[in-house]
Motif scaffolding. Structure first.
Motif, PDB file in Angstrom:
ATOM      1  N   VAL A  36       0.859  -1.185   0.000  1.00 47.34           N
ATOM      2  CA  VAL A  36       0.000   0.000   0.000  1.00 47.34           C
ATOM      3  C   VAL A  36       0.893   1.231   0.000  1.00 47.34           C
ATOM      4  O   VAL A  36       2.041   1.186   0.446  1.00 47.34           O
ATOM      5  N   SER A  37       0.369   2.328  -0.511  1.00 43.31           N
ATOM      6  CA  SER A  37       1.105   3.591  -0.436  1.00 43.31           C
ATOM      7  C   SER A  37       0.256   4.616   0.299  1.00 43.31           C
ATOM      8  O   SER A  37      -0.972   4.545   0.303  1.00 43.31           O
ATOM      9  N   LEU A  38       0.942   5.557   0.942  1.00 44.10           N
ATOM     10  CA  LEU A  38       0.261   6.558   1.758  1.00 44.10           C
ATOM     11  C   LEU A  38       0.079   7.861   0.994  1.00 44.10           C
ATOM     12  O   LEU A  38       0.949   8.279   0.227  1.00 44.10           O
ATOM     13  N   ASN A  39      -1.051   8.499   1.245  1.00 43.44           N
ATOM     14  CA  ASN A  39      -1.359   9.822   0.704  1.00 43.44           C
ATOM     15  C   ASN A  39      -1.704  10.753   1.858  1.00 43.44           C
ATOM     16  O   ASN A  39      -1.985  10.308   2.979  1.00 43.44           O
ATOM     17  N   LEU A 166       3.284  23.143 -11.258  1.00 40.70           N
ATOM     18  CA  LEU A 166       3.053  22.129 -10.237  1.00 40.70           C
ATOM     19  C   LEU A 166       3.546  22.646  -8.901  1.00 40.70           C
ATOM     20  O   LEU A 166       4.668  23.166  -8.813  1.00 40.70           O
ATOM     21  N   GLN A 167       2.745  22.498  -7.863  1.00 41.50           N
ATOM     22  CA  GLN A 167       3.129  22.950  -6.528  1.00 41.50           C
ATOM     23  C   GLN A 167       3.722  21.792  -5.735  1.00 41.50           C
ATOM     24  O   GLN A 167       3.113  20.731  -5.595  1.00 41.50           O
ATOM     25  N   GLY A 168       4.920  22.018  -5.215  1.00 38.13           N
ATOM     26  CA  GLY A 168       5.530  21.047  -4.330  1.00 38.13           C
ATOM     27  C   GLY A 168       6.103  19.851  -5.060  1.00 38.13           C
ATOM     28  O   GLY A 168       6.046  19.732  -6.293  1.00 38.13           O
ATOM     29  N   THR A 169       6.657  18.927  -4.269  1.00 34.15           N
ATOM     30  CA  THR A 169       7.303  17.747  -4.834  1.00 34.15           C
ATOM     31  C   THR A 169       6.785  16.479  -4.151  1.00 34.15           C
ATOM     32  O   THR A 169       7.532  15.527  -3.907  1.00 34.15           O
ATOM     33  N   GLY A 170       5.499  16.473  -3.830  1.00 27.80           N
ATOM     34  CA  GLY A 170       4.863  15.268  -3.323  1.00 27.80           C
ATOM     35  C   GLY A 170       4.504  14.331  -4.454  1.00 27.80           C
ATOM     36  O   GLY A 170       4.837  14.571  -5.636  1.00 27.80           O
ATOM     37  N   GLY A 171       3.792  13.261  -4.121  1.00 34.68           N
ATOM     38  CA  GLY A 171       3.507  12.225  -5.096  1.00 34.68           C
ATOM     39  C   GLY A 171       2.749  12.708  -6.311  1.00 34.68           C
ATOM     40  O   GLY A 171       3.095  12.372  -7.452  1.00 34.68           O
ATOM     41  N   VAL A 172       1.711  13.521  -6.122  1.00 37.13           N
ATOM     42  CA  VAL A 172       0.915  14.012  -7.252  1.00 37.13           C
ATOM     43  C   VAL A 172       1.769  14.862  -8.178  1.00 37.13           C
ATOM     44  O   VAL A 172       1.766  14.680  -9.404  1.00 37.13           O
ATOM     45  N   SER A 173       2.523  15.795  -7.616  1.00 36.65           N
ATOM     46  CA  SER A 173       3.297  16.714  -8.441  1.00 36.65           C
ATOM     47  C   SER A 173       4.413  16.003  -9.200  1.00 36.65           C
ATOM     48  O   SER A 173       4.715  16.345 -10.352  1.00 36.65           O
ATOM     49  N   ILE A 174       5.021  15.000  -8.581  1.00 38.90           N
ATOM     50  CA  ILE A 174       6.079  14.262  -9.275  1.00 38.90           C
ATOM     51  C   ILE A 174       5.505  13.461 -10.434  1.00 38.90           C
ATOM     52  O   ILE A 174       6.046  13.475 -11.556  1.00 38.90           O
ATOM     53  N   PHE A 175       4.396  12.767 -10.201  1.00 36.69           N
ATOM     54  CA  PHE A 175       3.754  12.067 -11.320  1.00 36.69           C
ATOM     55  C   PHE A 175       3.354  13.055 -12.410  1.00 36.69           C
ATOM     56  O   PHE A 175       3.493  12.768 -13.606  1.00 36.69           O
ATOM     57  N   ALA A 176       2.848  14.219 -12.026  1.00 39.87           N
ATOM     58  CA  ALA A 176       2.430  15.216 -13.013  1.00 39.87           C
ATOM     59  C   ALA A 176       3.620  15.694 -13.840  1.00 39.87           C
ATOM     60  O   ALA A 176       3.498  15.895 -15.056  1.00 39.87           O
ATOM     61  N   HIS A 322       6.908   9.431   8.502  1.00 43.44           N
ATOM     62  CA  HIS A 322       7.694   9.871   7.344  1.00 43.44           C
ATOM     63  C   HIS A 322       6.840  10.744   6.424  1.00 43.44           C
ATOM     64  O   HIS A 322       7.290  11.794   5.953  1.00 43.44           O
ATOM     65  N   LEU A 323       5.608  10.313   6.193  1.00 48.99           N
ATOM     66  CA  LEU A 323       4.701  11.108   5.365  1.00 48.99           C
ATOM     67  C   LEU A 323       4.522  12.507   5.950  1.00 48.99           C
ATOM     68  O   LEU A 323       4.515  13.509   5.221  1.00 48.99           O
ATOM     69  N   ALA A 324       4.396  12.596   7.267  1.00 46.59           N
ATOM     70  CA  ALA A 324       4.194  13.894   7.919  1.00 46.59           C
ATOM     71  C   ALA A 324       5.403  14.806   7.744  1.00 46.59           C
ATOM     72  O   ALA A 324       5.255  16.036   7.749  1.00 46.59           O
ATOM     73  N   ARG A 325       6.588  14.236   7.565  1.00 47.75           N
ATOM     74  CA  ARG A 325       7.801  15.054   7.392  1.00 47.75           C
ATOM     75  C   ARG A 325       7.913  15.630   5.988  1.00 47.75           C
ATOM     76  O   ARG A 325       8.703  16.543   5.754  1.00 47.75           O
ATOM     77  N   GLY A 326       7.171  15.077   5.032  1.00 43.75           N
ATOM     78  CA  GLY A 326       7.215  15.599   3.671  1.00 43.75           C
ATOM     79  C   GLY A 326       8.212  14.867   2.800  1.00 43.75           C
ATOM     80  O   GLY A 326       9.325  15.336   2.588  1.00 43.75           O
ATOM     81  N   PRO A 327       7.854  13.709   2.267  1.00 50.84           N
ATOM     82  CA  PRO A 327       8.777  12.931   1.436  1.00 50.84           C
ATOM     83  C   PRO A 327       8.932  13.519   0.045  1.00 50.84           C
ATOM     84  O   PRO A 327       8.104  14.320  -0.400  1.00 50.84           O
TER      85      PRO A 327
END
Length: 337
Positions: A36-39, A166-176, A322-327
């Motif tokens: 599973v992956s976290l969002n 794209l805002q930030g470098t989280g999962g959505v923005s990297i895929f985008a 880890h998710l809370a720290r901003g991966p």
């Protein structure tokens, strides 16, 4: 089976326990969860920030899973035992416009999620996992990748000669960034960390803006676009920063409102919105048909997920921390060894 149960709000109340292994009913698949992956949604649910009234307790959390079908209920025809599948967030949104009650049928709240050894997925909800990806990789697709794809392609109709922010470098923005770059569009990314801007440029972004150094990042966007603004902007922050998103988008441009990292409410300046004739659309991931179209594109272009770290099943709480720290990219929990 072993499952993580959210017994009350707060990460200290997420506990590993024994629960009965579910049995598939007619039309359902029993899936042995591989990963599973976290969002951010998963964190907000645990923290009690995400529609707390609709969260049953105890709850098996996490919507995004990949695994293998090990049993089927009667009448199943789309999949067979041994097939690898993904969950989708919205278990009943197959195609077209969303229904009025799609959130009532989301995995990971209010329906049981994938942070367990087994989960039930209706055959109409499941998507065949890409053969080119492991379960760890495929688990990152249901929310992060599909949100990026739906924003860029289904809503934005992005073209190769257009520019997207794209805002930030989280999962959505990297895929985008990966999808837009593969399409041939120009990508501008924002981040508070120069090292993350350097990383996302390696994935396809053309320019980066450090919004700590440039709090007026909307003006920096105009400088990069000859004063015009971008064609499409993916806003993951929400809050009052939505006004800067309007300012950074071209006249007649599009904003995909995806997240709420900076706040659940926004005081919107209406006159700039009217003058720029901006379209703002809330994006709540996407439907199964879009997921299937996305997988074809990812395979054609050899796009693979960016994963920051993989945790073991017993380390779920560490993964949430880890998710809370901003991966940079995705945080994954490997369920099956």
């Amino acid at each position: 089976m072993k499952a993580w149960l959210l017994k009350d709000f707060g990460l200290e109340n997420l506990q590993l326990d024994d629960v009965p292994t579910p049995v598939p009913s007619a039309g359902e698949l029993l899936v042995k969860v591989g990963a599973v992956s976290l969002n951010y949604r998963d964190k907000a649910i645990v923290d009690g920030l995400y529609e707390p009234a609709m969260i049953p307790k105890p709850l098996i959390p996490v919507s995004d899973a990949a695994g293998t079908v090990v049993a089927t209920g009667t009448g199943v025809s789309r999949f067979k035992v041994g097939d690898r599948v993904n969950s989708t967030l919205y278990s009943r949104w197959i195609d077209g416009a969303p229904g009025p009650n799609e959130p009532d049928y989301c995995f990971g709240a209010p329906l049981p999620g994938g942070l367990a050894e087994y989960m039930i997925i209706h055959e109409e909800s499941a998507v065949r996992a890409p053969d080119s990806m492991s379960d760890v990789e495929a688990s990152t697709l249901p929310i992060a990748a599909l949100t990026a794809w739906f924003s860029l392609m289904e809503f934005g109709k992005l073209q190769p000669d257009q520019t997207v922010l794209l805002q930030g470098t989280g999962g959505v923005s990297i895929f985008a960034a990966q999808i837009a770059a593969a399409l041939g569009a120009r990508v501008i990314a924002t981040s508070s960390r120069d090292e993350n801007l350097a990383k996302i440029k390696l994935l396809g972004a053309h320019e980066g803006i450090n919004y700590r150094q440039r709090p007026d990042w909307d003006k920096a966007v105009l400088e990069l676009t000859d004063g015009k603004g971008v064609d499409l902007l993916l806003d993951v922050a929400g809050g009052n920063g939505l006004n800067q998103s309007v300012a950074a988008t071209k006249a007649g441009g599009l904003i995909a409102q995806i997240g709420f990292l900076s706040g659940l409410q926004a005081t919107l300046d209406v006159i700039p919105l009217l003058f720029r004739q901006t379209t703002i659309r809330g994006i709540a991931v996407g439907h199964r048909a879009s997921f299937e179209r996305m997988n074809v594109f990812l395979n054609q272009h050899g796009i693979t997920p960016v994963i920051d770290q993989v945790y073991s099943f017993g380390e779920a709480c560490q993964a949430y921390a880890h998710l809370a720290r901003g991966p940079f990219g995705k945080v994954v929990i490997k369920v099956a060894e």
